[in-house]
Design a protein around this motif. Structure first.
Motif, PDB file in Angstrom:
ATOM      1  N   ALA A 119      33.834  40.366  43.914  1.00 57.72           N
ATOM      2  CA  ALA A 119      32.774  41.018  43.144  1.00 57.72           C
ATOM      3  C   ALA A 119      33.036  42.513  42.965  1.00 57.72           C
ATOM      4  CB  ALA A 119      31.426  40.812  43.840  1.00 57.72           C
ATOM      5  N   SER A 120      33.860  43.106  43.812  1.00 60.05           N
ATOM      6  CA  SER A 120      34.185  44.526  43.702  1.00 60.05           C
ATOM      7  C   SER A 120      35.690  44.696  43.891  1.00 60.05           C
ATOM      8  CB  SER A 120      33.414  45.342  44.747  1.00 60.05           C
ATOM      9  OG  SER A 120      33.779  44.937  46.056  1.00 60.05           O
ATOM     10  N   TRP A 121      36.188  45.763  43.377  1.00 64.97           N
ATOM     11  CA  TRP A 121      37.632  45.992  43.416  1.00 64.97           C
ATOM     12  C   TRP A 121      37.930  47.472  43.256  1.00 64.97           C
ATOM     13  CZ3 TRP A 121      34.700  44.377  39.497  1.00 64.97           C
ATOM     14  CH2 TRP A 121      34.779  45.099  38.294  1.00 64.97           C
ATOM     15  N   ASP A 122      39.163  47.784  43.520  1.00 66.86           N
ATOM     16  CA  ASP A 122      39.647  49.169  43.367  1.00 66.86           C
ATOM     17  C   ASP A 122      41.104  49.092  42.948  1.00 66.86           C
ATOM     18  OD1 ASP A 122      40.127  51.854  43.427  1.00 66.86           O
ATOM     19  OD2 ASP A 122      40.397  51.940  45.611  1.00 66.86           O
ATOM     20  N   THR A 123      41.337  49.286  41.663  1.00 73.29           N
ATOM     21  CA  THR A 123      42.697  49.217  41.142  1.00 73.29           C
ATOM     22  C   THR A 123      43.321  50.604  41.195  1.00 73.29           C
ATOM     23  OG1 THR A 123      41.986  47.477  39.630  1.00 73.29           O
ATOM     24  CG2 THR A 123      44.128  48.513  39.200  1.00 73.29           C
ATOM     25  N   THR A 124      44.513  50.717  41.809  1.00 75.96           N
ATOM     26  CA  THR A 124      45.167  52.022  41.954  1.00 75.96           C
ATOM     27  C   THR A 124      46.513  52.098  41.258  1.00 75.96           C
ATOM     28  OG1 THR A 124      46.117  51.278  44.041  1.00 75.96           O
ATOM     29  CG2 THR A 124      44.045  52.513  44.148  1.00 75.96           C
ATOM     30  N   ALA A 125      47.095  50.931  40.911  1.00 78.88           N
ATOM     31  CA  ALA A 125      48.409  50.967  40.279  1.00 78.88           C
ATOM     32  C   ALA A 125      48.641  49.672  39.525  1.00 78.88           C
ATOM     33  CB  ALA A 125      49.506  51.167  41.325  1.00 78.88           C
ATOM     34  N   VAL A 126      49.467  49.766  38.485  1.00 84.23           N
ATOM     35  CA  VAL A 126      49.807  48.589  37.709  1.00 84.23           C
ATOM     36  C   VAL A 126      51.260  48.718  37.256  1.00 84.23           C
ATOM     37  CG1 VAL A 126      48.994  49.605  35.547  1.00 84.23           C
ATOM     38  CG2 VAL A 126      49.141  47.130  35.767  1.00 84.23           C
ATOM     39  N   GLY A 127      51.949  47.590  37.240  1.00 89.03           N
ATOM     40  CA  GLY A 127      53.338  47.562  36.795  1.00 89.03           C
ATOM     41  C   GLY A 127      53.682  46.193  36.257  1.00 89.03           C
TER      42      GLY A 127
END
Length: 1008
Positions: free
Chosen positions: A403-411
């Motif tokens: 239900a909650s998240w914290d995205t810090t990087a994507v590749g």
């Protein structure tokens, strides 16, 4: 176009009527309140030299002949010539109040022409004269504007007709081309003359020359006020700029990008104008007059409320959705080498810098965009959304339905799969399924802040503690500061062209040969919060930072990475270059994207922009520095070629500047002061240098500047000056002080020597007195007692018969007693001062020699040199005893046939030398210091040492003996001081002396 303003509230002067640039690059403004100079940072009012002033400060025209030679004209017709700070004004009475002055022009013959409305004036040979019928200038025309073309022809616009003056001619000629009131002229880069007036607007006069007036230019033109300009200029690209007159019905300025397309002799029409700028576009005022194109290609416009500058941006901002906020624009690359932009829910694909809409199906609050396969994924506050042309848009489930998240990087890996730093871990998206990454992570379950895949599909992960993890599918390698990584928290990783670049909070790093090489803020302060890194095909390094975009050339970057002590040069791009903001912080991926054509795209906190690195050209104009003032101990001094600062000056501040107007905030300075600095000091952007604790002497302050592209001044500005000395700081005073110190040391040494001599004399006197006392005691007690005993024994012996054996023993004892008595008396006599002590040394030695010669025959000679001095009795006695021992040895033991004595009364010493030609002394005895059982030599040395003298013995077996006694004058002489004449006289060679020193031979033994 980049537009920057300087308002009156920011220090800019008001009512600007003319703008010019001098040879050093400074902007000069003729205003209603005087003359001002602008270096890009501050405005400075021009003040003439002391005692000089302007008759009027309401200035309307300006001409710069050289850096110290100006002409200004005023609204009331006063013309002033300023040269080297001195002002020569031609008052109203001389010019008949024909103003205002509109323009100046210089013809090939060096004459200065003044266009002043009802008057046309010419200055030549120190005289200012009004031009009239003698030059065929019609008296009923008003002069409005004049310029001189490349052929030397002077074109004069009047309120009725365009006139011209051929090179070398003294007669104006008519063209028949009508002009109106307040006409202005300009020359295009191709030499075409343009005119603007209130009759026919703005138009070109193609084909016009002094030798030819095209017939089509004589045809009637439609009356129009459109684009009537107060001034016209052409920029370096050939674009036409004009400041619009209020009579034109428009406000501000206009620009025509390709005026040559409309150079047909007809007035400009509205559709031919490319751009217009007024107060709605941030212009400082609607009242505009002067314009200037500076040497860097920027266009300057003055108004009644400030100053404006325009130039073409190096960076192009992109905001494809009309009316949308550029702040809500997001950037990402796609698989085809294009660029993706997401703005308020609309997705655009950019190819060849042209944006094409793909869809607006994303929520308006979407942020971040990335392409994975054939679908596009964005993030919102509610979760992830995806869109594809085939399936449209739909929400994308979170891993584990969180239900909650914290995205810090994507590749994205080589297979097109998406990897996310998400909810404290690392996830891979395959199709619609999320899979938690199964890699051996020595760092534990940490969420990465940057993800990138290189050409070999090796994954690189960055972490907030400044660590990098490399995963090749089988094993993990961790890189930390011990492997050269020193950039703070990792914000971006770029894996391209076989190189790995990492951006962090405090710098940038490159992976090479199995370790990282870092370039940190400690060497380059602009490397703050690097959230985007990219390398061009030429190897140039581009960085998106919190202070702007930084470019480091390939050679500089290579050297900086390889040499930890090298600080590279760089170029900083900001708002003046079209960069809309600063780097976006904590991105999911690098904030720099490269498209297939090599353009670099930047995500900032104020939108997206791009630049083509291949079209970037450095500003070749080197700034020239000017030392403006010097302040010593809080007191300003005028800049002078023979500047002398007063004594006691220890603290000096230098104020300097340089005109590099494109990006004045990026101008860097370096300076040094000869006599203090051995190397250049980095002054940064500061325009002041302060030195303290300076000493008197000659100095030279030097300063150089570099523009925003690192081009340094060709020559430094130099100010030579002198700090004067007080008397006690002069060389003479130092020499005198040294001499005084030496004299003091010598005086102290002499005083100490005299003290020692007095002490020695005192000791000798005490010893002498003690000897006298002992002699008296021996005489009054022991000798008298022995004498009494002897008399008693003699009386006793007289009563013993002579034949009695006992009498013989008594007589023998009495003989021994008499011998003891005689010996005792001799000793007492030796202890007392004897007659020889009161004699002259020469006489004493002569007497001794006579006595010795009777028993041991030998020839004897004695000689004295110098001025005879009185000798202290105690010293004389010791000298005598030493001499007696030496003479005794010469006569008795040496078996000499010749004995010589020389006594020298020198100024500094007394020398006594005794020589013989006897058998000499065995070297072994000399080495031992005495003959076994004999103590004569030892006694002589002891006596010499006791009186502070020096005894020298030179002898060899069979070659005679020489004994020399040297006693310092201060010890030997009763009165050692000599007159200066005697001191000088005794230093002259004897052959030079008029009255040589007497040689005193022995009377009995004269010298041969």
């Amino acid at each position: 176009m980049n537009h920057r303003t300087w308002m009156v509230v920011n220090g800019a002067p008001a009512d600007n009527w003319d703008i010019k640039q001098d040879g050093k690059g400074f902007i000069w403004l003729a205003t209603s309140t005087g003359l001002f100079r602008f270096d890009g940072v501050q405005f400075q009012r021009y003040v003439p030299a002391a005692g000089q002033s302007f008759l009027s400060t309401d200035m309307t025209a300006l001409r710069i002949v050289s850096d110290d030679d100006f002409w200004v004209g005023t609204s009331d017709g006063v013309i002033s010539h300023i040269k080297a700070g001195h002002v020569v004004s031609y008052p109203i009475s001389n010019t008949a109040k024909e103003g205002p002055v509109y323009a100046f022009a210089v013809t090939p013959d060096g004459a200065m022409w003044v266009v002043a409305g009802r008057a046309l004036l010419r200055y030549s040979d120190g005289k200012l004269a009004k031009v009239g019928v003698d030059w065929d200038f019609p008296p009923d025309m008003q002069a409005m504007w004049m310029l001189v073309d490349k052929e030397g022809t002077a074109w004069l616009a009047t309120d009725r007709e365009l006139l011209f003056l051929r090179k070398g001619s003294h007669r104006f000629e008519h063209t028949g081309i009508s002009t109106g009131l307040y006409s202005v002229l300009a020359l295009s880069p191709d030499g075409t003359l343009w005119v603007s007036d209130g009759v026919h607007g703005t138009r070109a006069l193609p084909g016009l020359s002094a030798g030819h007036v095209p017939s089509q230019l004589l045809k009637p033109l439609p009356a129009t006020h459109f684009a009537q300009s107060m001034r016209l200029v052409f920029d370096k690209s050939g674009a036409l700029w004009g400041t619009l007159s209020y009579r034109s019905g428009m406000q501000g300025i206009f620009r025509v990008a390709n005026p040559s397309q409309f150079a047909d002799g007809q007035p400009l029409r509205p559709e031919q104008v490319t751009d217009r700028y007024s107060t709605e576009q941030g212009f400082t005022s609607i009242v505009t007059v002067p314009m200037l194109v500076d040497r860097e290609g920027d266009v300057w416009v003055g108004t009644d409320f400030g100053l404006n500058r325009f130039h073409t941006n190096s960076f192009k901002a992109v905001s494809p959705l009309p009316g949308a906020s550029p702040v809500e624009t997001w950037l990402s690359p796609d698989d085809a080498g294009n660029v993706l932009l997401l703005q308020e829910g609309c997705l655009y694909q950019v190819s060849h810098a042209v944006a094409s809409e793909l869809t607006c199906a994303f929520p308006a609050s979407s942020y971040h965009i990335i392409k994975a396969g054939n679908r596009f994924i964005s993030e919102t506050a509610e979760g992830f959304y995806q869109w594809s042309p085939q399936a449209g848009s739909s929400p994308l489930k979170l891993p584990g339905n969180q239900a909650s998240w914290d995205t810090t990087a994507v590749g994205k890996d080589a297979h097109g799969n998406l990897w996310l730093g998400f909810s404290g871990s690392l996830y891979e998206l395959e199709g619609d399924a999320w899979r938690k990454a199964e890699i051996e992570n020595p760092l534990g379950h940490k969420q990465p802040t940057a993800i990138a895949f290189d050409a070999g599909n090796t994954m690189w992960l960055g972490y907030p503690n400044g660590q990098i993890l490399r995963w090749n599918g089988h094993a993990a390698t961790v890189y930390t500061a011990s492997e050269g990584l020193s950039i703070g928290n990792v914000e971006a990783i770029a894996a391209q062209s076989g190189s790995i670049l990492v951006g962090g909070d405090t710098g940038v790093a490159r992976w090479k040969n199995g370790r990282f090489q870092s370039l940190s803020m400690a060497r380059l302060p602009v490397l703050s919060a690097v959230s985007g890194v990219a390398e061009t095909k030429t190897g140039d390094l581009w960085l998106n930072t919190s202070v702007g975009v930084v470019r480091i050339e390939a050679s500089e970057a290579e050297r900086a990475f390889d040499d930890a002590g090298y600080t590279p040069s760089y170029r900083l791009y900001g708002g003046d270059d079209g960069v809309p903001g600063i780097a976006f912080r904590q991105p999911l991926a690098s904030t720099i994207t490269t498209d297939e054509h090599g353009r670099l795209w930047f995500l900032t906190n104020q939108g997206v922009c791009w630049i083509d690195p291949s079209t970037v050209h450095a500003n070749p104009v080197a700034p020239q520095t000017v030392i403006e003032s010097i302040v010593a101990e809080g007191r300003p001094f005028p800049i002078d070629s023979h500047l002398a600062l007063p004594p006691h000056t220890a603290t000096i501040s230098f104020q300097y500047t340089a005109a590099s107007l494109r990006a004045p905030q990026n101008v860097k300075f370096r300076y040094k002061l000869s006599g203090v600095d051995t190397h250049w000091q980095d002054g940064g952007a500061q325009r002041q240098a302060v030195y303290a604790n300076l000493k008197p002497g000659d100095y030279a302050f030097q300063v150089e500047a570099a523009n925003s592209d690192g081009v340094w001044s060709e020559h430094p500005s130099i100010l030579a000056f002198q700090i004067e000395r007080t008397f006690y700081q002069t060389r003479i005073f130092r020499i005198l002080s040294i001499m005084a110190a030496i004299l003091c040391v010598v005086a102290l040494a002499l005083m100490e020597r005299r003290r020692m001599l007095r002490a020695l004399r005192d000791r000798l006197e005490v010893r002498h007195a003690e000897r006298e006392r002992i002699a008296r005691e021996l005489h009054d007690t022991l000798l008298q007692g022995v004498q009494g005993l002897t008399l008693c024994m003699q009386a006793f012996a007289d009563h013993i018969p002579k034949g009695d054996p006992f009498r013989a023993k008594v007589d023998q004892s009495l003989e021994r007693a008499y011998e003891l008595l005689v010996d005792g008396r001799d000793r007492v006599r030796d202890l007392r001062t004897r007659d020889h002590a009161a004699k002259d040394l020469a006489e004493a030695f002569t007497s001794l020699a006579e006595d010795f010669a009777e028993e041991w025959p030998a020839r004897f000679q004695i000689a004295c040199t110098g001025i005879q001095q009185g000798i202290i009795p105690v010293i004389r006695e010791e000298i005598y005893l030493i001499g007696r021992e030496a003479l005794l040895n010469a006569f008795q033991h040496a078996m000499a046939t010749q004995v010589d004595v020389a006594i020298a009364y020198d100024v500094k010493q007394l020398r006594v030398c005794i020589r013989d030609d006897g058998v000499g002394i065995d070297p072994q005895i000399l080495d031992a210091g005495h003959r076994p059982g004999h103590w004569g030599l030892v006694g002589m040395r002891e006596r010499a040492g006791a009186i502070g003298g020096r005894l020298l013995i030179r002898a060899s077996a069979g070659a005679g003996t020489e004994i020399e006694l040297v006693v310092p004058a201060g010890i030997a002489y009763a009165h050692p001081r000599q007159s200066r004449w005697m001191w000088f006289k005794q230093r002259l060679p004897s052959s030079w002396r008029v009255f040589p020193d007497a040689v005193q031979p022995s009377p009995k033994y004269p010298m041969p």
